[in-house]
Motif scaffolding. Structure first.
Motif, PDB file in Angstrom:
ATOM      1  N   ALA A  64      -4.693 -18.425  -9.932  1.00  0.00           N
ATOM      2  CA  ALA A  64      -5.432 -17.214 -10.298  1.00  0.00           C
ATOM      3  C   ALA A  64      -5.543 -17.091 -11.814  1.00  0.00           C
ATOM      4  CB  ALA A  64      -4.748 -15.983  -9.705  1.00  0.00           C
ATOM      5  N   ARG A  65      -4.465 -17.358 -12.515  1.00  0.00           N
ATOM      6  CA  ARG A  65      -4.489 -17.248 -13.977  1.00  0.00           C
ATOM      7  C   ARG A  65      -5.493 -18.230 -14.579  1.00  0.00           C
ATOM      8  NH1 ARG A  65      -0.939 -15.162 -17.909  1.00  0.00           N
ATOM      9  NH2 ARG A  65      -1.545 -15.918 -19.952  1.00  0.00           N
ATOM     10  N   GLN A  66      -5.529 -19.454 -14.065  1.00  0.00           N
ATOM     11  CA  GLN A  66      -6.466 -20.445 -14.597  1.00  0.00           C
ATOM     12  C   GLN A  66      -7.915 -20.001 -14.401  1.00  0.00           C
ATOM     13  OE1 GLN A  66      -5.196 -24.752 -13.615  1.00  0.00           O
ATOM     14  NE2 GLN A  66      -3.922 -23.456 -12.317  1.00  0.00           N
ATOM     15  N   LEU A  67      -8.206 -19.434 -13.231  1.00  0.00           N
ATOM     16  CA  LEU A  67      -9.562 -18.973 -12.963  1.00  0.00           C
ATOM     17  C   LEU A  67      -9.953 -17.851 -13.921  1.00  0.00           C
ATOM     18  CD1 LEU A  67      -9.395 -18.960  -9.054  1.00  0.00           C
ATOM     19  CD2 LEU A  67     -10.825 -20.478 -10.457  1.00  0.00           C
ATOM     20  N   LEU A  68      -9.048 -16.916 -14.117  1.00  0.00           N
ATOM     21  CA  LEU A  68      -9.350 -15.782 -15.008  1.00  0.00           C
ATOM     22  C   LEU A  68      -9.364 -16.214 -16.473  1.00  0.00           C
ATOM     23  CD1 LEU A  68      -7.240 -13.101 -13.146  1.00  0.00           C
ATOM     24  CD2 LEU A  68      -9.744 -13.238 -13.235  1.00  0.00           C
ATOM     25  N   ASP A  69      -8.529 -17.172 -16.839  1.00  0.00           N
ATOM     26  CA  ASP A  69      -8.582 -17.721 -18.194  1.00  0.00           C
ATOM     27  C   ASP A  69      -9.948 -18.351 -18.465  1.00  0.00           C
ATOM     28  OD1 ASP A  69      -6.094 -16.953 -19.050  1.00  0.00           O
ATOM     29  OD2 ASP A  69      -5.117 -18.864 -18.608  1.00  0.00           O
ATOM     30  N   ALA A  70     -10.506 -18.992 -17.446  1.00  0.00           N
ATOM     31  CA  ALA A  70     -11.821 -19.605 -17.600  1.00  0.00           C
ATOM     32  C   ALA A  70     -12.893 -18.537 -17.829  1.00  0.00           C
ATOM     33  CB  ALA A  70     -12.157 -20.445 -16.366  1.00  0.00           C
ATOM     34  N   ALA A  72     -12.358 -15.546 -19.182  1.00  0.00           N
ATOM     35  CA  ALA A  72     -12.153 -15.028 -20.533  1.00  0.00           C
ATOM     36  C   ALA A  72     -12.654 -16.017 -21.584  1.00  0.00           C
ATOM     37  CB  ALA A  72     -10.670 -14.734 -20.758  1.00  0.00           C
ATOM     38  N   GLY A  73     -12.457 -17.300 -21.314  1.00  0.00           N
ATOM     39  CA  GLY A  73     -12.902 -18.317 -22.259  1.00  0.00           C
ATOM     40  C   GLY A  73     -14.406 -18.451 -22.337  1.00  0.00           C
ATOM     41  N   ALA A  74     -15.101 -18.014 -21.283  1.00  0.00           N
ATOM     42  CA  ALA A  74     -16.563 -18.103 -21.270  1.00  0.00           C
ATOM     43  C   ALA A  74     -17.220 -17.033 -22.120  1.00  0.00           C
ATOM     44  CB  ALA A  74     -17.079 -18.018 -19.834  1.00  0.00           C
ATOM     45  N   ASP A  75     -16.468 -16.006 -22.476  1.00  0.00           N
ATOM     46  CA  ASP A  75     -16.987 -14.924 -23.319  1.00  0.00           C
ATOM     47  C   ASP A  75     -15.880 -14.513 -24.284  1.00  0.00           C
ATOM     48  OD1 ASP A  75     -17.920 -12.615 -24.512  1.00  0.00           O
ATOM     49  OD2 ASP A  75     -18.692 -11.731 -22.655  1.00  0.00           O
ATOM     50  N   GLY A  76     -15.980 -14.949 -25.512  1.00  0.00           N
ATOM     51  CA  GLY A  76     -14.943 -14.679 -26.497  1.00  0.00           C
ATOM     52  C   GLY A  76     -14.721 -13.222 -26.782  1.00  0.00           C
ATOM     53  N   ASP A  79     -11.325  -9.216 -23.434  1.00  0.00           N
ATOM     54  CA  ASP A  79      -9.885  -9.056 -23.656  1.00  0.00           C
ATOM     55  C   ASP A  79      -9.157  -9.815 -22.536  1.00  0.00           C
ATOM     56  OD1 ASP A  79      -7.214  -8.211 -23.715  1.00  0.00           O
ATOM     57  OD2 ASP A  79      -7.753  -6.219 -24.473  1.00  0.00           O
ATOM     58  N   ARG A  80      -8.590 -10.977 -22.887  1.00  0.00           N
ATOM     59  CA  ARG A  80      -7.968 -11.839 -21.885  1.00  0.00           C
ATOM     60  C   ARG A  80      -6.817 -11.127 -21.154  1.00  0.00           C
ATOM     61  NH1 ARG A  80      -7.862 -17.467 -21.628  1.00  0.00           N
ATOM     62  NH2 ARG A  80      -8.908 -17.498 -23.665  1.00  0.00           N
ATOM     63  N   GLU A  81      -5.957 -10.471 -21.912  1.00  0.00           N
ATOM     64  CA  GLU A  81      -4.804  -9.823 -21.296  1.00  0.00           C
ATOM     65  C   GLU A  81      -5.221  -8.676 -20.387  1.00  0.00           C
ATOM     66  OE1 GLU A  81      -1.797 -11.048 -21.278  1.00  0.00           O
ATOM     67  OE2 GLU A  81      -2.650 -12.681 -22.465  1.00  0.00           O
ATOM     68  N   ALA A  82      -6.231  -7.950 -20.780  1.00  0.00           N
ATOM     69  CA  ALA A  82      -6.716  -6.860 -19.937  1.00  0.00           C
ATOM     70  C   ALA A  82      -7.327  -7.414 -18.651  1.00  0.00           C
ATOM     71  CB  ALA A  82      -7.753  -6.033 -20.700  1.00  0.00           C
ATOM     72  N   LEU A  83      -8.051  -8.523 -18.782  1.00  0.00           N
ATOM     73  CA  LEU A  83      -8.657  -9.162 -17.609  1.00  0.00           C
ATOM     74  C   LEU A  83      -7.576  -9.623 -16.636  1.00  0.00           C
ATOM     75  CD1 LEU A  83     -11.570 -10.063 -16.652  1.00  0.00           C
ATOM     76  CD2 LEU A  83     -10.957 -12.319 -17.527  1.00  0.00           C
ATOM     77  N   LEU A  84      -6.522 -10.244 -17.169  1.00  0.00           N
ATOM     78  CA  LEU A  84      -5.425 -10.706 -16.325  1.00  0.00           C
ATOM     79  C   LEU A  84      -4.692  -9.536 -15.686  1.00  0.00           C
ATOM     80  CD1 LEU A  84      -3.977 -13.552 -18.587  1.00  0.00           C
ATOM     81  CD2 LEU A  84      -5.042 -13.843 -16.350  1.00  0.00           C
ATOM     82  N   SER A  85      -4.458  -8.512 -16.457  1.00  0.00           N
ATOM     83  CA  SER A  85      -3.740  -7.351 -15.945  1.00  0.00           C
ATOM     84  C   SER A  85      -4.477  -6.694 -14.787  1.00  0.00           C
ATOM     85  CB  SER A  85      -3.528  -6.340 -17.072  1.00  0.00           C
ATOM     86  OG  SER A  85      -2.902  -5.181 -16.592  1.00  0.00           O
ATOM     87  N   LEU A  86      -5.793  -6.660 -14.882  1.00  0.00           N
ATOM     88  CA  LEU A  86      -6.606  -5.978 -13.866  1.00  0.00           C
ATOM     89  C   LEU A  86      -6.823  -6.836 -12.624  1.00  0.00           C
ATOM     90  CD1 LEU A  86      -8.302  -3.478 -13.140  1.00  0.00           C
ATOM     91  CD2 LEU A  86     -10.250  -4.585 -14.280  1.00  0.00           C
ATOM     92  N   GLY A 185     -15.619 -13.231  -5.421  1.00  0.00           N
ATOM     93  CA  GLY A 185     -15.519 -12.047  -4.585  1.00  0.00           C
ATOM     94  C   GLY A 185     -14.779 -10.884  -5.219  1.00  0.00           C
ATOM     95  N   LEU A 186     -14.226 -11.081  -6.415  1.00  0.00           N
ATOM     96  CA  LEU A 186     -13.525  -9.978  -7.079  1.00  0.00           C
ATOM     97  C   LEU A 186     -14.499  -8.896  -7.527  1.00  0.00           C
ATOM     98  CD1 LEU A 186     -10.892 -11.740  -9.377  1.00  0.00           C
ATOM     99  CD2 LEU A 186     -10.453 -10.463  -7.276  1.00  0.00           C
ATOM    100  N   ASP A 187     -14.072  -7.656  -7.450  1.00  0.00           N
ATOM    101  CA  ASP A 187     -14.884  -6.538  -7.939  1.00  0.00           C
ATOM    102  C   ASP A 187     -14.728  -6.397  -9.455  1.00  0.00           C
ATOM    103  OD1 ASP A 187     -15.720  -5.891  -5.357  1.00  0.00           O
ATOM    104  OD2 ASP A 187     -13.942  -4.636  -5.024  1.00  0.00           O
ATOM    105  N   ASP A 188     -15.793  -5.960 -10.084  1.00  0.00           N
ATOM    106  CA  ASP A 188     -15.776  -5.566 -11.502  1.00  0.00           C
ATOM    107  C   ASP A 188     -15.516  -6.712 -12.476  1.00  0.00           C
ATOM    108  OD1 ASP A 188     -16.169  -2.896 -10.684  1.00  0.00           O
ATOM    109  OD2 ASP A 188     -14.010  -2.637 -10.405  1.00  0.00           O
ATOM    110  N   LEU A 189     -15.808  -7.939 -12.060  1.00  0.00           N
ATOM    111  CA  LEU A 189     -15.743  -9.040 -13.023  1.00  0.00           C
ATOM    112  C   LEU A 189     -17.006  -9.019 -13.883  1.00  0.00           C
ATOM    113  CD1 LEU A 189     -14.478 -12.371 -11.399  1.00  0.00           C
ATOM    114  CD2 LEU A 189     -13.397 -11.054 -13.209  1.00  0.00           C
TER     115      LEU A 189
END
Length: 315
Positions: A64-70, A72-76, A79-86, A185-189
Motif C-alpha cells: 500500500a505504501r509503495q502504491l501511494l508513494d507512486a 505522491a511522486g507523480a505530483d510533486g 503532501d506525501r505524509e498526508a496522503l499516506l495518513s489518509l 478504487g480508493l475514494d478521494d485520490l
C-alpha cells in the motif's frame, strides 16, 4: 502417511490413500484464506503464528505504501505524509481483502518459515546454497550470469522478509494488476496523479525480472540438469520450490504449501511426479518431516500415475 500394515498394499490401495489425503489437504487449503482473513481482521492469532500473521500484514502495508508513494511522486505538489495518513490503512485493508494476495503472501511467509527452519535444522543457508555457488562458477557465462541474478534476488527477498516487506515488482502479474485496481478504487485520490502513477507503475513492471521469474529462467536454461534443484539440501528451499513447480505444472505458491504438515500426500506425489525415485523422495521427507515415513507400496507408484493424481486435485 506413516504406520505399518501387514503385507504390501496394491497400487490401487496406495492410490486410494493418496487421493483421500489429497482431498483432505485440498479442504484444508480451501479453509486457509477465510481463516487468515478472520485472524488478520480480528487479531485472534491462536491457530496461526504471530510471525505469519504479522508478516502478511506487513507485506500488505508495504505494498500500500509503495502504491501511494507512486501517487505522491507523480505530483510533486502533493503532501506525501498526508496522503499516506489518509489512505494507507484503507488501501492495506483492501489489499488484505483480496484472496489472491492473501494466498500469495501466505506462501511467501511460509517459505521464509521453512527456510529458517532448515537453516536451524541442518545449517542450510537461505541465500548462498551449494548449487547456486556451483552454478555461479561454471564456464557457461549465461548460466553463471543467471545464477548470479538469482543469488542477488534471493538475498533481496531474505532482507525484505526480515523487514516484512514485499516489493510490487515481485508480485505475479495478475496480482500486480489487482493491486492497481485496489488503488483505483480508493475514494478521494487526486485523479491526475493516481492515473499517472498507475501508468508509470505498469510501464516499469516486468514479471520476468522478479525473483520467481529469474529462478524459472535459470531452471529452463539448465534444461536436463534442472532436476538437480530437486535436492533440497543442495539447491535450497527457494530454487527447490521453483523446480518442483516447474516439473509438476503446479503454481510455485502451491509447491510451497505442499511443504506443510497437512499436505504430505501432495508433497510425496509432486516429488514422484517430478521423476524422483523412492530414495530421493525419502531424502526430502527426512529434511522436512523426519518423523514421517511414506506409506507401504508407494515405491510402486509411477511418475505418470502420481502426476495424474495431482492433476485431479485443485491448483
Amino acid at each position: 502417511m506413516s504406520g505399518d500394515s501387514p503385507g504390501t498394499p496394491s497400487i490401487e490401495q496406495v492410490e486410494a490413500v493418496m487421493r483421500f489425503e489429497l482431498s483432505r489437504g485440498d479442504a484444508l487449503l480451501a479453509s486457509t484464506q477465510p481463516v487468515l482473513a478472520h485472524l488478520i481482521s480480528s487479531g485472534d492469532q491462536v491457530q496461526f503464528s504471530d510471525e505469519i500473521i504479522a508478516r502478511i500484514r506487513g507485506m500488505a502495508g508495504h505494498a500500500a505504501r509503495q502504491l501511494l508513494d507512486a501517487v505522491a511522486g507523480a505530483d510533486g505538489a502533493l503532501d506525501r505524509e498526508a496522503l499516506l495518513s489518509l489512505h494507507r490503512e484503507p488501501l492495506t485493508e483492501a489489499i488484505l481483502a483480496d484472496s489472491g494476495f492473501l494466498a500469495h503472501a501466505h506462501a511467501l511467509a511460509l517459505e521464509t518459515h521453512w527456510a529458517d527452519k532448515l537453516h536451524q535444522r541442518c545449517g542450510l543457508d537461505p541465500v548462498l546454497t551449494p548449487f547456486l555457488q556451483e552454478l555461479t562458477a561454471v564456464a557457461d557465462p549465461d548460466i553463471a550470469g543467471a545464477a548470479m541474478h538469482v543469488l542477488a534476488a534471493q538475498a533481496r527477498f531474505v532482507q525484505q522478509q526480515r523487514r516484512m516487506e514485499l516489493t510490487l515488482g515481485e508480485l505475479p502479474a495478475d496480482l500486480f494488476h489487482r493491486l492497481l485496481l485496489a488503488l483505483r478504487g480508493l475514494d478521494d485520490l487526486p485523479d491526475p496523479a493516481a492515473e499517472l502513477a498507475e501508468a508509470h507503475l505498469r510501464q516499469a513492471f516486468d514479471e520476468a525480472a522478479s525473483r520467481a521469474g529469474q529462478m524459472a529462467q535459470l531452471l529452463l536454461a539448465l534444461e536436463h540438469e534442472a532436476d538437480r534443484a530437486l535436492a533440497l539440501d543442495h539447491a535450497g528451499l527457494a530454487l527447490f520450490a521453483s523446480a518442483l513447480a516447474l516439473a509438476t505444472g503446479q503454481s510455485r505458491d502451491l509447491a510451497i504449501h505442499a511443504l506443510g504438515e497437512n499436505q504430505l500426500a501432495r508433497l510425496a506425489l509432486a516429488l514422484r511426479a517430478a521423476g524422483l525415485p523412492q530414495s530421493a523422495v525419502e531424502a526430502q521427507f527426512l529434511l522436512l518431516h523426519p518423523e514421517i515415513t511414506l506409506p507401504p507400496g508407494f515405491d510402486g507408484l509411477s511418475a505418470e500415475r502420481a502426476a495424474a493424481l495431482l492433476a485431479l486435485a485443485r491448483d
